[in-house]
Design an enzyme around this catalytic site. Structure first.
Site, PDB file in Angstrom:
ATOM      1  N   HIS A 158     -11.338 -80.023 -13.560  1.00 34.85           N
ATOM      2  CA  HIS A 158     -12.386 -79.837 -14.745  1.00 34.85           C
ATOM      3  C   HIS A 158     -11.565 -80.680 -16.124  1.00 34.85           C
ATOM      4  O   HIS A 158     -10.882 -79.962 -16.289  1.00 34.85           O
ATOM      5  CB  HIS A 158     -12.890 -78.656 -14.987  1.00 34.85           C
ATOM      6  N   HIS A 170     -12.246 -79.932 -20.484  1.00 32.38           N
ATOM      7  CA  HIS A 170     -13.185 -78.914 -21.696  1.00 32.38           C
ATOM      8  C   HIS A 170     -13.468 -80.043 -22.355  1.00 32.38           C
ATOM      9  O   HIS A 170     -12.626 -80.795 -22.722  1.00 32.38           O
ATOM     10  CB  HIS A 170     -12.049 -78.232 -21.748  1.00 32.38           C
TER      11      HIS A 170
HETATM   12  P1  5GP Z   1      -8.043 -74.586 -16.902  1.00 32.95           P
HETATM   13  O1  5GP Z   1      -6.864 -73.478 -17.635  1.00 32.95           O
HETATM   14  O2  5GP Z   1      -7.833 -74.176 -15.349  1.00 32.95           O
HETATM   15  O3  5GP Z   1      -7.010 -75.376 -17.841  1.00 32.95           O
HETATM   16  O4  5GP Z   1      -9.050 -73.492 -17.429  1.00 32.95           O
HETATM   17  C1  5GP Z   1      -9.486 -72.595 -16.839  1.00 32.95           C
HETATM   18  C2  5GP Z   1     -11.339 -72.420 -17.775  1.00 32.95           C
HETATM   19  O5  5GP Z   1     -11.808 -71.884 -16.866  1.00 32.95           O
HETATM   20  C3  5GP Z   1     -10.600 -71.207 -19.104  1.00 32.95           C
HETATM   21  O6  5GP Z   1     -11.399 -71.872 -20.395  1.00 32.95           O
HETATM   22  C4  5GP Z   1     -11.582 -69.883 -18.260  1.00 32.95           C
HETATM   23  O7  5GP Z   1     -12.253 -68.997 -19.382  1.00 32.95           O
HETATM   24  C5  5GP Z   1     -12.542 -70.386 -17.531  1.00 32.95           C
HETATM   25  N1  5GP Z   1     -13.095 -69.780 -15.990  1.00 32.95           N
HETATM   26  C6  5GP Z   1     -12.264 -69.387 -15.591  1.00 32.95           C
HETATM   27  N2  5GP Z   1     -13.290 -68.420 -14.595  1.00 32.95           N
HETATM   28  C7  5GP Z   1     -14.978 -68.803 -15.472  1.00 32.95           C
HETATM   29  C8  5GP Z   1     -15.846 -68.251 -14.383  1.00 32.95           C
HETATM   30  O8  5GP Z   1     -15.736 -68.079 -13.001  1.00 32.95           O
HETATM   31  N3  5GP Z   1     -17.040 -69.060 -15.122  1.00 32.95           N
HETATM   32  C9  5GP Z   1     -16.944 -69.237 -15.686  1.00 32.95           C
HETATM   33  N4  5GP Z   1     -17.754 -70.176 -16.568  1.00 32.95           N
HETATM   34  N5  5GP Z   1     -15.558 -70.204 -16.192  1.00 32.95           N
HETATM   35  C10 5GP Z   1     -14.713 -69.590 -16.210  1.00 32.95           C
END
Ligand code: 5GP
Ligand code: ZN
Length: 138
Positions: free
Chosen positions: A101, A103
């Site tokens: 993903h 951001h």
């Molecule tokens: P990472 O730290 O893996 O780059 O980012 C994961 C992101 O996914 C975090 O910013 C967290 O807030 C978001 N996130 C985790 N679970 C969910 C979810 O079920 N729905 C949404 N919309 N965001 C999520």
């Protein structure tokens, strides 16, 4: 290529509802549930790749243009004056959901400091040796 235990597969493919800002045949872009700022968006490929290293190059190649479109939209309608494009690979890099993903974090004048680091120092010979090691396997 879906992983039935992956929450982002379920969200990307509409099995779990989300605040969707964009969708096409390859991607769904949703608002982050724990936003760093108003409008913090995640672009999710509909297929499952753990990270950028696993991603199909055609899909990876579409991510940057889409991030730019979404960032421009944030500037147009949310009053953002800039945005960060962040993509974490691996737990040590802060990845918590192991479905690729991106951001897009809108930034507002006077907002908190984030997505930054203290610049370090390095000897030229160490830079050269490090560059040679990476270059040697590309
Ligand atoms: P990472 O730290 O893996 O780059 O980012 C994961 C992101 O996914 C975090 O910013 C967290 O807030 C978001 N996130 C985790 N679970 C969910 C979810 O079920 N729905 C949404 N919309 N965001 C999520
Ligand atoms: Zn997945």
């Amino acid at each position: 290529m879906k992983d039935c235990n992956c929450i982002f597969c379920k969200i990307a493919n509409g099995e779990i509802p989300s605040s969707t800002v964009y969708e096409d045949e390859d991607f769904r872009a949703i608002l982050d549930l724990g936003p760093a700022s108003r409008g913090h968006t995640l672009i999710l490929p509909k297929n499952h790749y753990a990270d950028i290293c696993e991603a199909d190059p055609g899909i990876a190649g579409k991510l940057f243009p889409l991030a730019g479109r979404i960032g421009a939209a944030m500037k147009a309608v949310l009053g953002a004056s800039g945005f960060n494009v962040v993509q974490n690979n691996g737990a040590s890099a802060g990845q918590t959901v192991f479905h690729l993903h991106v951001h897009i974090i809108p930034r507002y004048d006077g907002g908190p400091r984030m997505v930054s680091w203290e610049p370090g120092e390095e000897k030229p010979e160490v830079l050269a040796e490090t560059a040679a090691r990476i270059k040697g396997v590309l």
